[in-house]
Design an enzyme around this catalytic site. Structure first.
Site, PDB file in Angstrom:
ATOM      1  N   HIS A 144      -3.671  -8.076  20.231  1.00  0.00           N
ATOM      2  CA  HIS A 144      -3.103  -7.136  19.255  1.00  0.00           C
ATOM      3  C   HIS A 144      -3.805  -7.296  17.922  1.00  0.00           C
ATOM      4  CE1 HIS A 144      -0.743 -10.849  19.275  1.00  0.00           C
ATOM      5  NE2 HIS A 144      -0.567 -10.667  17.966  1.00  0.00           N
ATOM      6  N   HIS A 171      -3.368  -6.759  13.907  1.00  0.00           N
ATOM      7  CA  HIS A 171      -2.367  -6.599  12.841  1.00  0.00           C
ATOM      8  C   HIS A 171      -2.963  -5.727  11.732  1.00  0.00           C
ATOM      9  CE1 HIS A 171       0.057 -10.388  13.902  1.00  0.00           C
ATOM     10  NE2 HIS A 171      -1.056 -10.577  14.579  1.00  0.00           N
TER      11      HIS A 171
HETATM   12  P1  AMP Z   1       0.407 -13.349  16.716  1.00  0.00           P
HETATM   13  O1  AMP Z   1       0.922 -14.557  16.009  1.00  0.00           O
HETATM   14  O2  AMP Z   1      -0.945 -12.890  16.214  1.00  0.00           O
HETATM   15  O3  AMP Z   1       0.448 -13.509  18.214  1.00  0.00           O
HETATM   16  O4  AMP Z   1       1.390 -12.177  16.315  1.00  0.00           O
HETATM   17  C1  AMP Z   1       2.478 -11.766  17.077  1.00  0.00           C
HETATM   18  C2  AMP Z   1       3.162 -10.694  16.285  1.00  0.00           C
HETATM   19  O5  AMP Z   1       4.022  -9.980  17.152  1.00  0.00           O
HETATM   20  C3  AMP Z   1       4.012 -11.234  15.142  1.00  0.00           C
HETATM   21  O6  AMP Z   1       3.634 -10.609  13.932  1.00  0.00           O
HETATM   22  C4  AMP Z   1       5.427 -10.871  15.573  1.00  0.00           C
HETATM   23  O7  AMP Z   1       6.251 -10.564  14.489  1.00  0.00           O
HETATM   24  C5  AMP Z   1       5.188  -9.676  16.452  1.00  0.00           C
HETATM   25  N1  AMP Z   1       6.223  -9.419  17.447  1.00  0.00           N
HETATM   26  C6  AMP Z   1       6.738 -10.304  18.336  1.00  0.00           C
HETATM   27  N2  AMP Z   1       7.654  -9.692  19.104  1.00  0.00           N
HETATM   28  C7  AMP Z   1       7.700  -8.391  18.711  1.00  0.00           C
HETATM   29  C8  AMP Z   1       8.450  -7.254  19.119  1.00  0.00           C
HETATM   30  N3  AMP Z   1       9.358  -7.324  20.100  1.00  0.00           N
HETATM   31  N4  AMP Z   1       8.252  -6.082  18.491  1.00  0.00           N
HETATM   32  C9  AMP Z   1       7.328  -6.006  17.491  1.00  0.00           C
HETATM   33  N5  AMP Z   1       6.606  -7.032  17.056  1.00  0.00           N
HETATM   34  C10 AMP Z   1       6.780  -8.220  17.656  1.00  0.00           C
END
Ligand code: AMP
Ligand code: ZN
Length: 159
Positions: A120, A122
């Site tokens: 993903h 950001h």
């Molecule tokens: P990372 O640390 O780069 O893996 O980022 C994971 C991101 O996913 C974080 O910013 C979380 O807040 C986000 N996240 C986790 N679960 C969800 C969800 N159900 N819906 C939207 N964002 C999420």
């Protein structure tokens, strides 16, 4: 017997690389419409939705629909789809949020802070005076060392 011998290494690799399968991956569930999300955009290739955590307002995530864990597994096409969407969505975020700047980030592996093992990107809108603090120590490095590291990386490129 042969099947068991071949299954074990791939299973170990899976456990080492990623604790999740696509079935229990929250982002696969979001892409499939099986978990709640605030969708910004979705097509057959990618999806974009609001991050559940909003350290800055309008923070958005973009994913490929396919369960690809990290950048190491991402195809060139998937990378292009995500980045093409990022260009459009960045402009829409700027228009919607009136942000002063916008930052992209993407983490691979737990050591890099990756928590969800589905690739993903950001998109972080930035505002003068926002509370986001990213601490990067300065480290001016001698040219010889920069050149050495560049050549080590260059030697491992295969395009
Ligand atoms: P990372 O640390 O780069 O893996 O980022 C994971 C991101 O996913 C974080 O910013 C979380 O807040 C986000 N996240 C986790 N679960 C969800 C969800 N159900 N819906 C939207 N964002 C999420
Ligand atoms: Zn997934």
């Amino acid at each position: 017997m042969a099947a068991a011998q071949t299954a074990a290494p791939s299973c170990r690799k899976k456990l080492y690389n990623c604790p999740m399968t696509s079935q229990d991956c929250i982002f696969c569930q979001i892409a499939a419409g099986m978990s709640p999300a605030s969708i910004v955009y979705a097509d057959e290739r990618i999806a974009a939705f609001m991050d559940i955590n909003q350290p800055v307002p309008y923070k958005t995530l973009i994913i490929p629909r396919a369960h690809v864990e990290t950048i190491y597994d991402l195809s060139g096409e998937q990378a292009a789809w995500v980045m093409q969407a990022a260009v459009q969505i960045a402009q829409a975020i700027r228009a919607a949020s009136n942000c002063d700047g916008l930052m992209l980030s993407q983490s691979n592996g737990a050591a890099a802070g990756q928590e969800v093992f589905h690739f993903h990107l950001h998109l972080w809108p930035r505002f003068w005076g926002d509370r986001l603090r990213i601490s990067v120590p300065r480290s001016l490095t001698p040219r010889a060392e920069l050149d050495r590291m560049a050549s080590e990386i260059r030697a491992r490129l295969d395009f």
